[in-house]
Design an enzyme around this catalytic site. Sequence first.
Site, PDB file in Angstrom:
ATOM      1  N   TYR A 180     -13.616  26.458  27.819  1.00  0.00           N
ATOM      2  CA  TYR A 180     -14.519  27.617  27.739  1.00  0.00           C
ATOM      3  C   TYR A 180     -14.712  28.174  29.138  1.00  0.00           C
ATOM      4  O   TYR A 180     -14.415  27.524  30.134  1.00  0.00           O
ATOM      5  CB  TYR A 180     -15.866  27.240  27.113  1.00  0.00           C
ATOM      6  N   CYS A 181     -15.213  29.428  29.199  1.00  0.00           N
ATOM      7  CA  CYS A 181     -15.485  30.021  30.509  1.00  0.00           C
ATOM      8  C   CYS A 181     -16.807  30.769  30.470  1.00  0.00           C
ATOM      9  O   CYS A 181     -17.822  30.189  30.121  1.00  0.00           O
ATOM     10  CB  CYS A 181     -14.332  30.893  30.961  1.00  0.00           C
ATOM     11  N   ARG A 182     -16.797  32.062  30.808  1.00  0.00           N
ATOM     12  CA  ARG A 182     -18.096  32.750  30.938  1.00  0.00           C
ATOM     13  C   ARG A 182     -18.618  33.297  29.631  1.00  0.00           C
ATOM     14  O   ARG A 182     -19.783  33.663  29.529  1.00  0.00           O
ATOM     15  CB  ARG A 182     -17.982  33.869  31.964  1.00  0.00           C
ATOM     16  N   CYS A 186     -14.638  36.923  28.802  1.00  0.00           N
ATOM     17  CA  CYS A 186     -14.058  36.384  30.021  1.00  0.00           C
ATOM     18  C   CYS A 186     -12.723  35.778  29.611  1.00  0.00           C
ATOM     19  O   CYS A 186     -12.603  35.181  28.559  1.00  0.00           O
ATOM     20  CB  CYS A 186     -14.983  35.319  30.589  1.00  0.00           C
TER      21      CYS A 186
END
Lengths: 229, 229
Positions: A180-182, A186
């Site tokens: 996962y990221c932002r 993202c």
Amino acid sequence: MTSTPNRRFKDRIYEQFARLGKAVSAPRRLELLDLLGQGPRTVEALAEQAGISVANASQHLQILRAARLVEARKQGCYVEYRLADEQVGRFFHALRGLAETRLAEVEQVTRAYLEERGAMEAVHGTELLRRVRGGEVTVLDVRPSEEYRAGHIPGALSVPLSELKKRLAELPKNREVVAYCRGPYCVMAIDAVELLRKQGFKAHRMEQGVADWRARGWRVETSAEEVRS
Amino acid sequence: MTSTPNRRFKDRIYEQFARLGKAVSAPRRLELLDLLGQGPRTVEALAEQAGISVANASQHLQILRAARLVEARKQGCYVEYRLADEQVGRFFHALRGLAETRLAEVEQVTRAYLEERGAMEAVHGTELLRRVRGGEVTVLDVRPSEEYRAGHIPGALSVPLSELKKRLAELPKNREVVAYCRGPYCVMAIDAVELLRKQGFKAHRMEQGVADWRARGWRVETSAEEVRS
DNA sequence: TGACTATTCAAGCATCCCGTTGAATACTTG
DNA sequence: CAAGTATTCAACGGGATGCTTGAATAGTCA
């Protein structure tokens, strides 16, 4: 054109409300707000990550500050900006949610982008979340490490996208990986999953970022803070 | 200045978000949204109530519509505008709430106005709400009757401000009266309370409007709908 | 059909806003 | 103190925005 006191009162009130509206009426400022939702940052970092000039970022940040959505504090030679409080984060989240449900273009644009990249959106979100919460998979936080430190999903490993290639050995080879990221817009997690799959991992992307996680009322983990002045 | 696909994707996404921001960046449009929160209305009614020209109102409404915040439906010769769904109402509410907590000017302006009018803000809000909910007082809805019909607080009497003077006889003389209107920044209830007190009633103003009432999860009553085409 | 009404459209004007550029300010470090 | 860095300021041009005015459109009602 004389106006009654009532009229003047209303004009003033709605003018105040509009200050917030104006603050979130420019795409660049929304991107900055979104970034600040991941944690405090300097002007330069924000400019770099939003792909705009420093002077431009500075100006936008001052507008956000005038609307009291963000706060600036001087840290030595740097100025560190941050969201004014969590209500601001929730407001941004509400705006985004409204855009997602009411503006069909948001889904269109996203779909087009994913298609262009040839990335498939597998696994239904809630099912994935269940497995992440249950600790059934290796969870990867591929954001820069400062953002991980400012708050991450419990049990997640911090492996910034830029380092992922070198650090593949750290990952258990036959366990499913979720990156996962932002947040949903993202793209770092998409890159990560692409890379992982090429290396033979069974990898999936989780759309939710830390803010979405928190919005569900779930716990967020923070690393011990470095010393602050 | 060639931009990567990632950059283009982000630009497009935030541009979409900004559509909503732009829609709520003008004071007049916020006033229109607020009014529409009380129920559907024609362009002319909105223009009149917001104190702007019909053409101007029409333009703002079209901008709101382009942002999918409101919907228009033709009713014979009239066009009736309404909020697109309750999520829009909640969003407006969130914006207003954020303005109230973060912008000190909102309170300042309100306080100054009340002072100018010589209206005192008595009785703490929650205490008043308790009495209203408990049915211990006579509750007066002083908005135009269409708005009452579109939704009102259970047990409230519809007595539009314009008719209040004539209909004073309908009110039990020795029971406390609580008047409400569109919300904290609508002044009709203030006028009503002023008038009632002059007539010897024990009257208070309730800041909350129907939207605030609903936002607390409390039931809202609707009158039987007239026939619609 | 013709008069009337509600709404929208089109054009024009003043104002504001975004992004750029180059210089000024403020702080740190040697 | 001087050099270097991060941020802000000031000025400018192109473009968008808000409000006004007057005309056009689309519907109702006699």
